[in-house]
Design a protein around this motif. Structure first.
Motif, PDB file in Angstrom:
ATOM      1  N   LEU A  46     -24.751 136.512  40.049  1.00 56.59           N
ATOM      2  CA  LEU A  46     -25.144 135.494  41.012  1.00 56.59           C
ATOM      3  C   LEU A  46     -24.294 134.234  40.950  1.00 56.59           C
ATOM      4  O   LEU A  46     -24.018 133.618  41.969  1.00 56.59           O
ATOM      5  CB  LEU A  46     -26.587 135.050  40.720  1.00 56.59           C
ATOM      6  N   ASP A  47     -23.895 133.841  39.729  1.00 54.35           N
ATOM      7  CA  ASP A  47     -23.380 132.477  39.637  1.00 54.35           C
ATOM      8  C   ASP A  47     -22.539 132.232  38.386  1.00 54.35           C
ATOM      9  O   ASP A  47     -22.495 133.060  37.465  1.00 54.35           O
ATOM     10  CB  ASP A  47     -24.537 131.467  39.699  1.00 54.35           C
ATOM     11  N   GLU A  48     -21.877 131.083  38.375  1.00 57.28           N
ATOM     12  CA  GLU A  48     -21.072 130.642  37.229  1.00 57.28           C
ATOM     13  C   GLU A  48     -20.969 129.122  37.292  1.00 57.28           C
ATOM     14  O   GLU A  48     -21.023 128.518  38.369  1.00 57.28           O
ATOM     15  CB  GLU A  48     -19.675 131.276  37.294  1.00 57.28           C
ATOM     16  N   TYR A  49     -20.866 128.496  36.125  1.00 55.14           N
ATOM     17  CA  TYR A  49     -20.692 127.039  36.069  1.00 55.14           C
ATOM     18  C   TYR A  49     -19.290 126.646  36.504  1.00 55.14           C
ATOM     19  O   TYR A  49     -18.318 127.348  36.215  1.00 55.14           O
ATOM     20  CB  TYR A  49     -20.880 126.550  34.638  1.00 55.14           C
ATOM     21  N   GLU A  50     -19.201 125.482  37.127  1.00 62.51           N
ATOM     22  CA  GLU A  50     -17.891 124.947  37.470  1.00 62.51           C
ATOM     23  C   GLU A  50     -17.123 124.585  36.202  1.00 62.51           C
ATOM     24  O   GLU A  50     -17.709 124.055  35.241  1.00 62.51           O
ATOM     25  CB  GLU A  50     -18.032 123.669  38.326  1.00 62.51           C
ATOM     26  N   GLY A  51     -15.849 124.899  36.209  1.00 62.84           N
ATOM     27  CA  GLY A  51     -14.950 124.409  35.156  1.00 62.84           C
ATOM     28  C   GLY A  51     -14.919 125.250  33.893  1.00 62.84           C
ATOM     29  O   GLY A  51     -14.074 125.021  33.030  1.00 62.84           O
ATOM     30  N   LEU A  52     -15.819 126.204  33.743  1.00 58.92           N
ATOM     31  CA  LEU A  52     -15.802 127.007  32.514  1.00 58.92           C
ATOM     32  C   LEU A  52     -14.973 128.278  32.732  1.00 58.92           C
ATOM     33  O   LEU A  52     -15.197 129.025  33.688  1.00 58.92           O
ATOM     34  CB  LEU A  52     -17.216 127.388  32.066  1.00 58.92           C
ATOM     35  N   SER A  53     -14.023 128.512  31.831  1.00 61.25           N
ATOM     36  CA  SER A  53     -13.191 129.717  31.942  1.00 61.25           C
ATOM     37  C   SER A  53     -14.025 130.904  31.472  1.00 61.25           C
ATOM     38  O   SER A  53     -15.024 130.738  30.762  1.00 61.25           O
ATOM     39  CB  SER A  53     -11.949 129.568  31.079  1.00 61.25           C
ATOM     40  N   PRO A  54     -13.592 132.130  31.831  1.00 61.40           N
ATOM     41  CA  PRO A  54     -14.375 133.298  31.413  1.00 61.40           C
ATOM     42  C   PRO A  54     -14.559 133.409  29.902  1.00 61.40           C
ATOM     43  O   PRO A  54     -15.545 133.993  29.440  1.00 61.40           O
ATOM     44  CB  PRO A  54     -13.536 134.467  31.945  1.00 61.40           C
ATOM     45  N   SER A  55     -13.634 132.833  29.122  1.00 65.27           N
ATOM     46  CA  SER A  55     -13.769 132.956  27.665  1.00 65.27           C
ATOM     47  C   SER A  55     -14.595 131.816  27.052  1.00 65.27           C
ATOM     48  O   SER A  55     -14.894 131.822  25.856  1.00 65.27           O
ATOM     49  CB  SER A  55     -12.384 132.993  27.014  1.00 65.27           C
ATOM     50  N   HIS A  56     -14.974 130.839  27.858  1.00 67.88           N
ATOM     51  CA  HIS A  56     -15.765 129.722  27.326  1.00 67.88           C
ATOM     52  C   HIS A  56     -17.108 130.259  26.812  1.00 67.88           C
ATOM     53  O   HIS A  56     -17.770 131.031  27.508  1.00 67.88           O
ATOM     54  CB  HIS A  56     -16.004 128.691  28.433  1.00 67.88           C
TER      55      HIS A  56
END
Ligand code: F6R
Length: 260
Positions: free
Chosen positions: A64-74
Motif C-alpha cells: 500500500l505505501d512507503e515513507y518519503e525519503g527512506l531507501s529500501p534498505s533503511h
C-alpha cells in the motif's frame, strides 16, 4: 461487508493466512495487495509456516505505501519490513514484489509509475488492509478524496505518533508518505480488513455502524462488493449489530454476518 468475529489476534491472523493460501491455491498468478504495521505481522508469520507446499513462483505483491525519503534498505522502511517479515522467508524474487519508492527523485512520477504497474499486472486480486484509529486505510488520512489514486500525503500527527514505536525517536518518523489512493484500493477485486484490540474499537464502530464520509476513509469500503472483515472481540466491543444486538452475542456462536 462480511464480518467474521474471532476471539483474539492469533485467530484473526491464522484465518487471514488461510484465506491468502486459498487465494494462491485457486490462482497461482494471483496479485496480492499487502499492508504493513502491527496488525498483519502474525498473519505473515502464519503464512510462512503454512506455505511449504505452495507454488509462489508466479504471484505478485503490491504494498500500500512507503515513507518519503527512506531507501529500501533503511531499517524503518516498509521495503525492509516486508523483506524481513515475508519476502525473504518466502524466497520471493525482487521482480515479484512491488512497493512505491519513497526515495524516488520525483515522487509524483513515482506515484504514476506505481499506479500503472498495478494495472499492467492486471490489478490487485485480494488486498489486505489494517485500519488506523482515525479510519485511515493505507496512508489515506481523513479528508482524502474517495477518487484519489496513488499520491503523496502529509501524515497526521496522530499517525506519526502511532507509528513512532518502530523508530528510535519520534522525530525520526517521516512527515510524508506515498500511498495507494482510495480509488486504487477500491479497484481491488476482494478486500480483507483486519482489526485487533481495544485500540480499534471506535474505528470499527464507525466503519460498521455509521454512514460513509470522507472524514472516515475506511467507510468507503461499505460500497465495495467484496469485503471480508476479520476482527477480534476487543476490536468489535463497541459495535452494535442488526437489531442493536451487541457483538458478544454474535461472538458466542461464532456466526458470520452481513452488514449493508
Ligand atoms: C500500513 C498501512 C496502515 C496501517 C494502519 C494500522 O501499510 O497502510 O493503514 O494498516 O495504520 O496500523 P497498525 O496495524 O500498526 O495498527
Amino acid at each position: 461487508m462480511r464480518v467474521i468475529p474471532v476471539n483474539n489476534y492469533q485467530e484473526m491472523s491464522d484465518l487471514a493466512a488461510e484465506l491468502f493460501i486459498q487465494e494462491i491455491k485457486n490462482d497461482p498468478e494471483v496479485v496480492l495487495g499487502l499492508a504493513t504495521g502491527g496488525t498483519p505481522e502474525a498473519t505473515y508469520r502464519s503464512l510462512i509456516q503454512k506455505s511449504q507446499d505452495l507454488d509462489l513462483s508466479r504471484i505478485h505483491t503490491f504494498n500500500l505505501d512507503e515513507y518519503e525519503g527512506l531507501s529500501p534498505s533503511h531499517p524503518n522502511s516498509y521495503h525492509r519490513y516486508m523483506a524481513e517479515r515475508l519476502f525473504e522467508p518466502l524466497q520471493l524474487k525482487a521482480s515479484q514484489t512491488h512497493l512505491p519508492r519513497g526515495d524516488a527523485a520525483d515522487l509524483e512520477n513515482e506515484a504514476e509509475r506505481y499506479e500503472q504497474l498495478i494495472q499492467e499486472k492486471g490489478g490487485v486480486d485480494v488486498q489486505l488492509l489494517g485500519i488506523g484509529e482515525n479510519g485511515h486505510i493505507g496512508f489515506n488520512e481523513p479528508g482524502t478524496s474517495f477518487t484519489s489514486r496513488t499520491h503523496i500525503v502529509d501524515l497526521k500527527p496522530s499517525t506519526r505518533e502511532a507509528n513512532a514505536r518502530y523508530f528510535e525517536k519520534k522525530e525520526d518518523v517521516p512527515n510524508r508518505a506515498i500511498t495507494m489512493g482510495i480509488a486504487s484500493i477500491m479497484d481491488s477485486r476482494r478486500i480483507i480488513l483486519l482489526a485487533s484490540g481495544e485500540r480499534k474499537k471506535q474505528a470499527m464502530a464507525k466503519l460498521l455502524n455509521e454512514d460513509k464520509t470522507q472524514d472516515f476513509p475506511a467507510s468507503i469500503l461499505q460500497d465495495h462488493p467484496y469485503v471480508t472483515i476479520i476482527a477480534d472481540e476487543p476490536a468489535l466491543s463497541a459495535v452494535s449489530f442488526e437489531k442493536g444486538e451487541p457483538a458478544a452475542e454474535y461472538m458466542a456462536d461464532q456466526r458470520e454476518w452481513e452488514l449493508r
